[in-house]
Design a protein around this motif. Structure first.
Motif, PDB file in Angstrom:
ATOM      1  N   SER A  39     -31.760  18.243  24.141  1.00 25.65           N
ATOM      2  CA  SER A  39     -33.069  18.766  23.764  1.00 25.65           C
ATOM      3  C   SER A  39     -33.366  18.306  22.342  1.00 25.65           C
ATOM      4  O   SER A  39     -32.492  18.336  21.480  1.00 25.65           O
ATOM      5  CB  SER A  39     -33.082  20.289  23.808  1.00 25.65           C
ATOM      6  OG  SER A  39     -32.865  20.740  25.119  1.00 25.65           O
ATOM      7  N   THR A  40     -34.599  17.870  22.112  1.00 26.69           N
ATOM      8  CA  THR A  40     -34.942  17.269  20.827  1.00 26.69           C
ATOM      9  C   THR A  40     -36.270  17.789  20.321  1.00 26.69           C
ATOM     10  O   THR A  40     -37.229  17.899  21.082  1.00 26.69           O
ATOM     11  CB  THR A  40     -35.017  15.736  20.962  1.00 26.69           C
ATOM     12  OG1 THR A  40     -33.796  15.265  21.524  1.00 26.69           O
ATOM     13  CG2 THR A  40     -35.252  15.066  19.636  1.00 26.69           C
ATOM     14  N   ARG A  41     -36.320  18.099  19.032  1.00 33.09           N
ATOM     15  CA  ARG A  41     -37.564  18.445  18.342  1.00 33.09           C
ATOM     16  C   ARG A  41     -37.736  17.448  17.216  1.00 33.09           C
ATOM     17  O   ARG A  41     -36.812  17.217  16.441  1.00 33.09           O
ATOM     18  CB  ARG A  41     -37.494  19.843  17.744  1.00 33.09           C
ATOM     19  CG  ARG A  41     -37.468  20.940  18.746  1.00 33.09           C
ATOM     20  CD  ARG A  41     -38.800  21.631  18.729  1.00 33.09           C
ATOM     21  NE  ARG A  41     -38.870  22.510  19.863  1.00 33.09           N
ATOM     22  CZ  ARG A  41     -39.266  23.754  19.803  1.00 33.09           C
ATOM     23  NH1 ARG A  41     -39.647  24.266  18.666  1.00 33.09           N
ATOM     24  NH2 ARG A  41     -39.321  24.480  20.882  1.00 33.09           N
ATOM     25  N   VAL A  42     -38.916  16.855  17.121  1.00 35.24           N
ATOM     26  CA  VAL A  42     -39.193  15.868  16.077  1.00 35.24           C
ATOM     27  C   VAL A  42     -40.366  16.349  15.241  1.00 35.24           C
ATOM     28  O   VAL A  42     -41.408  16.745  15.781  1.00 35.24           O
ATOM     29  CB  VAL A  42     -39.514  14.487  16.686  1.00 35.24           C
ATOM     30  CG1 VAL A  42     -39.873  13.488  15.602  1.00 35.24           C
ATOM     31  CG2 VAL A  42     -38.343  13.982  17.508  1.00 35.24           C
ATOM     32  N   GLU A  43     -40.178  16.325  13.932  1.00 32.29           N
ATOM     33  CA  GLU A  43     -41.252  16.658  12.999  1.00 32.29           C
ATOM     34  C   GLU A  43     -41.593  15.383  12.233  1.00 32.29           C
ATOM     35  O   GLU A  43     -40.717  14.770  11.625  1.00 32.29           O
ATOM     36  CB  GLU A  43     -40.784  17.739  12.028  1.00 32.29           C
ATOM     37  CG  GLU A  43     -41.822  18.111  10.996  1.00 32.29           C
ATOM     38  CD  GLU A  43     -41.323  19.191  10.059  1.00 32.29           C
ATOM     39  OE1 GLU A  43     -41.631  19.089   8.860  1.00 32.29           O
ATOM     40  OE2 GLU A  43     -40.632  20.116  10.528  1.00 32.29           O
ATOM     41  N   LEU A  44     -42.858  14.983  12.290  1.00 26.78           N
ATOM     42  CA  LEU A  44     -43.316  13.808  11.560  1.00 26.78           C
ATOM     43  C   LEU A  44     -43.965  14.265  10.268  1.00 26.78           C
ATOM     44  O   LEU A  44     -44.865  15.101  10.282  1.00 26.78           O
ATOM     45  CB  LEU A  44     -44.310  12.996  12.388  1.00 26.78           C
ATOM     46  CG  LEU A  44     -43.790  12.460  13.723  1.00 26.78           C
ATOM     47  CD1 LEU A  44     -44.899  11.724  14.455  1.00 26.78           C
ATOM     48  CD2 LEU A  44     -42.595  11.569  13.537  1.00 26.78           C
ATOM     49  N   ARG A  45     -43.497  13.714   9.166  1.00 28.16           N
ATOM     50  CA  ARG A  45     -44.078  14.023   7.855  1.00 28.16           C
ATOM     51  C   ARG A  45     -44.692  12.742   7.298  1.00 28.16           C
ATOM     52  O   ARG A  45     -43.988  11.764   7.081  1.00 28.16           O
ATOM     53  CB  ARG A  45     -43.005  14.544   6.897  1.00 28.16           C
ATOM     54  CG  ARG A  45     -42.467  15.884   7.330  1.00 28.16           C
ATOM     55  CD  ARG A  45     -41.523  16.438   6.309  1.00 28.16           C
ATOM     56  NE  ARG A  45     -40.998  17.728   6.767  1.00 28.16           N
ATOM     57  CZ  ARG A  45     -40.095  18.412   6.133  1.00 28.16           C
ATOM     58  NH1 ARG A  45     -39.571  17.940   5.014  1.00 28.16           N
ATOM     59  NH2 ARG A  45     -39.687  19.563   6.600  1.00 28.16           N
ATOM     60  N   PHE A  46     -45.977  12.777   7.082  1.00 30.21           N
ATOM     61  CA  PHE A  46     -46.682  11.587   6.610  1.00 30.21           C
ATOM     62  C   PHE A  46     -46.618  11.516   5.094  1.00 30.21           C
ATOM     63  O   PHE A  46     -46.777  12.513   4.396  1.00 30.21           O
ATOM     64  CB  PHE A  46     -48.121  11.594   7.094  1.00 30.21           C
ATOM     65  CG  PHE A  46     -48.192  11.350   8.574  1.00 30.21           C
ATOM     66  CD1 PHE A  46     -48.284  10.073   9.048  1.00 30.21           C
ATOM     67  CD2 PHE A  46     -48.145  12.407   9.456  1.00 30.21           C
ATOM     68  CE1 PHE A  46     -48.323   9.829  10.437  1.00 30.21           C
ATOM     69  CE2 PHE A  46     -48.190  12.193  10.819  1.00 30.21           C
ATOM     70  CZ  PHE A  46     -48.278  10.906  11.310  1.00 30.21           C
ATOM     71  N   THR A  47     -46.361  10.322   4.584  1.00 30.46           N
ATOM     72  CA  THR A  47     -46.196  10.116   3.153  1.00 30.46           C
ATOM     73  C   THR A  47     -46.909   8.838   2.723  1.00 30.46           C
ATOM     74  O   THR A  47     -47.136   7.952   3.544  1.00 30.46           O
ATOM     75  CB  THR A  47     -44.690  10.017   2.803  1.00 30.46           C
ATOM     76  OG1 THR A  47     -44.571   9.782   1.411  1.00 30.46           O
ATOM     77  CG2 THR A  47     -44.003   8.899   3.555  1.00 30.46           C
TER      78      THR A  47
END
Length: 55
Positions: A39-47
């Protein structure tokens, strides 16, 4: 469960990044850890800062 926080440059394509993680990264990790699934959770943080790239 795998929690991944990914820094993405402003011009990065979130759908493409998610697809690469799902289709390449997670299966390779599962193989390395001898798991059937993960199971995977991905958080994208834009920079705006340029950082290391994974090809």
């Amino acid at each position: 469960m795998l929690f991944a926080v990914v820094s993405v440059e402003q011009d990065g394509d979130p759908a493409e990044i998610r697809e690469r993680i799902r289709d390449d990264g997670v299966p390779r990790l599962c193989q390395a850890l001898d798991l059937d699934s993960l199971s995977t959770r991905v958080e994208l943080r834009f920079t705006t800062a340029a950082g290391a790239r994974v090809a």
